[in-house]
Design a protein around this motif. Structure first.
Motif, PDB file in Angstrom:
ATOM      1  N   PHE A 154       0.832  -1.204   0.000  1.00 34.25           N
ATOM      2  CA  PHE A 154       0.000   0.000   0.000  1.00 34.25           C
ATOM      3  C   PHE A 154       0.868   1.256   0.000  1.00 34.25           C
ATOM      4  CE2 PHE A 154      -1.696   3.328   2.827  1.00 34.25           C
ATOM      5  CZ  PHE A 154      -2.723   3.795   2.038  1.00 34.25           C
ATOM      6  N   TYR A 155       1.880   1.275   0.863  1.00 39.37           N
ATOM      7  CA  TYR A 155       2.748   2.446   1.007  1.00 39.37           C
ATOM      8  C   TYR A 155       3.467   2.778  -0.298  1.00 39.37           C
ATOM      9  CZ  TYR A 155       6.315   5.483   3.080  1.00 39.37           C
ATOM     10  OH  TYR A 155       7.135   6.543   3.393  1.00 39.37           O
ATOM     11  N   ASN A 156       3.949   1.760  -0.992  1.00 38.46           N
ATOM     12  CA  ASN A 156       4.723   1.985  -2.208  1.00 38.46           C
ATOM     13  C   ASN A 156       3.879   2.158  -3.454  1.00 38.46           C
ATOM     14  OD1 ASN A 156       7.332   1.946  -1.119  1.00 38.46           O
ATOM     15  ND2 ASN A 156       7.299  -0.275  -1.044  1.00 38.46           N
ATOM     16  N   ARG A 157       2.702   1.575  -3.510  1.00 34.71           N
ATOM     17  CA  ARG A 157       1.928   1.555  -4.750  1.00 34.71           C
ATOM     18  C   ARG A 157       0.647   2.392  -4.742  1.00 34.71           C
ATOM     19  NH1 ARG A 157       4.253  -2.160  -7.948  1.00 34.71           N
ATOM     20  NH2 ARG A 157       5.493  -3.757  -6.938  1.00 34.71           N
ATOM     21  N   LYS A 158       0.113   2.708  -3.560  1.00 28.48           N
ATOM     22  CA  LYS A 158      -1.167   3.421  -3.524  1.00 28.48           C
ATOM     23  C   LYS A 158      -1.164   4.688  -2.680  1.00 28.48           C
ATOM     24  CE  LYS A 158      -3.770  -0.757  -4.334  1.00 28.48           C
ATOM     25  NZ  LYS A 158      -4.703  -1.724  -3.814  1.00 28.48           N
ATOM     26  N   ARG A 159      -0.383   4.744  -1.625  1.00 33.20           N
ATOM     27  CA  ARG A 159      -0.407   5.878  -0.704  1.00 33.20           C
ATOM     28  C   ARG A 159       0.226   7.107  -1.362  1.00 33.20           C
ATOM     29  NH1 ARG A 159       3.090   7.896   3.535  1.00 33.20           N
ATOM     30  NH2 ARG A 159       1.893   8.572   5.319  1.00 33.20           N
ATOM     31  N   PRO A 160      -0.494   8.222  -1.438  1.00 35.80           N
ATOM     32  CA  PRO A 160       0.083   9.428  -2.047  1.00 35.80           C
ATOM     33  C   PRO A 160       1.177  10.034  -1.156  1.00 35.80           C
ATOM     34  CG  PRO A 160      -2.121   9.873  -1.213  1.00 35.80           C
ATOM     35  CD  PRO A 160      -1.873   8.414  -1.005  1.00 35.80           C
ATOM     36  N   HIS A 161       2.236  10.505  -1.791  1.00 31.85           N
ATOM     37  CA  HIS A 161       3.347  11.132  -1.082  1.00 31.85           C
ATOM     38  C   HIS A 161       3.496  12.562  -1.587  1.00 31.85           C
ATOM     39  CE1 HIS A 161       5.268   7.434   0.657  1.00 31.85           C
ATOM     40  NE2 HIS A 161       4.402   6.899  -0.193  1.00 31.85           N
ATOM     41  N   SER A 162       3.588  13.494  -0.674  1.00 22.52           N
ATOM     42  CA  SER A 162       3.687  14.899  -1.061  1.00 22.52           C
ATOM     43  C   SER A 162       4.995  15.182  -1.813  1.00 22.52           C
ATOM     44  CB  SER A 162       3.579  15.797   0.169  1.00 22.52           C
ATOM     45  OG  SER A 162       4.619  15.519   1.086  1.00 22.52           O
ATOM     46  N   GLY A 194       4.444  14.841  -5.563  1.00 23.88           N
ATOM     47  CA  GLY A 194       3.290  15.531  -6.126  1.00 23.88           C
ATOM     48  C   GLY A 194       1.997  14.758  -5.969  1.00 23.88           C
ATOM     49  N   GLY A 195       1.854  14.021  -4.880  1.00 24.30           N
ATOM     50  CA  GLY A 195       0.635  13.266  -4.624  1.00 24.30           C
ATOM     51  C   GLY A 195       0.603  11.897  -5.284  1.00 24.30           C
ATOM     52  N   LYS A 196       1.712  11.487  -5.884  1.00 24.52           N
ATOM     53  CA  LYS A 196       1.789  10.173  -6.524  1.00 24.52           C
ATOM     54  C   LYS A 196       2.453   9.180  -5.569  1.00 24.52           C
ATOM     55  CE  LYS A 196       2.784  12.394 -10.871  1.00 24.52           C
ATOM     56  NZ  LYS A 196       3.840  12.632 -11.834  1.00 24.52           N
ATOM     57  N   PRO A 197       2.113   7.915  -5.703  1.00 26.38           N
ATOM     58  CA  PRO A 197       2.841   6.899  -4.931  1.00 26.38           C
ATOM     59  C   PRO A 197       4.270   6.750  -5.461  1.00 26.38           C
ATOM     60  CG  PRO A 197       0.749   6.041  -5.743  1.00 26.38           C
ATOM     61  CD  PRO A 197       0.956   7.366  -6.394  1.00 26.38           C
ATOM     62  N   PRO A 198       5.196   6.269  -4.638  1.00 24.74           N
ATOM     63  CA  PRO A 198       6.583   6.130  -5.081  1.00 24.74           C
ATOM     64  C   PRO A 198       6.745   5.245  -6.312  1.00 24.74           C
ATOM     65  CG  PRO A 198       6.472   5.893  -2.719  1.00 24.74           C
ATOM     66  CD  PRO A 198       5.065   5.960  -3.217  1.00 24.74           C
ATOM     67  N   ALA A 199       6.002   4.174  -6.425  1.00 23.98           N
ATOM     68  CA  ALA A 199       6.140   3.279  -7.576  1.00 23.98           C
ATOM     69  C   ALA A 199       5.782   3.999  -8.874  1.00 23.98           C
ATOM     70  CB  ALA A 199       5.278   2.039  -7.397  1.00 23.98           C
ATOM     71  N   GLN A 221       7.484   6.551 -13.943  1.00 19.13           N
ATOM     72  CA  GLN A 221       7.377   7.709 -14.826  1.00 19.13           C
ATOM     73  C   GLN A 221       8.751   8.323 -15.075  1.00 19.13           C
ATOM     74  OE1 GLN A 221       4.484  10.259 -13.000  1.00 19.13           O
ATOM     75  NE2 GLN A 221       2.783   9.260 -14.044  1.00 19.13           N
ATOM     76  N   ARG A 222       9.594   8.345 -14.063  1.00 22.42           N
ATOM     77  CA  ARG A 222      10.938   8.885 -14.227  1.00 22.42           C
ATOM     78  C   ARG A 222      11.740   8.012 -15.188  1.00 22.42           C
ATOM     79  NH1 ARG A 222      14.292   8.051  -9.473  1.00 22.42           N
ATOM     80  NH2 ARG A 222      15.329   6.487 -10.729  1.00 22.42           N
TER      81      ARG A 222
END
Length: 82
Positions: free
Chosen positions: A46-54, A57-62, A67-68
């Motif tokens: 959940f933390y890596n694939r779904k939880r938004p991170h500020s 820009g509100g995207k999950p780390p994965a 995208q990078r």
């Protein structure tokens, strides 16, 4: 360790473990170690694939990671971290 950046490294790890404790471990009562392992594994997914991170820009780390990597040129080599 030579001491360069050591305190910054600890900040990121401590934030991760604090989030794990308050969002997962303290909210559940597991009977066995395998239940705890499964619950923690589910939280990390959940933390890596779904939880938004500020920071992303509100995207999950994965999502931010993939995208990078897609923005890199095909002839550009990716650096691997050991």
């Amino acid at each position: 360790m030579d001491g360069n950046g050591r305190f910054l490294d600890n900040i990121f790890l401590e934030r991760l473990w604090r989030s794990l404790k308050y969002e997962c471990a303290y909210l559940h009562v597991w009977e066995t170690g395998s239940e705890a392992r499964a619950g923690i594994r589910k939280w990390f997914e959940f933390y890596n694939r779904k939880r938004p991170h500020s920071a992303f820009g509100g995207k999950p780390p994965a999502v931010a990671h993939w995208q990078r990597n897609e923005q890199q040129k095909p002839d550009q080599q990716m650096q691997k971290v050991a």
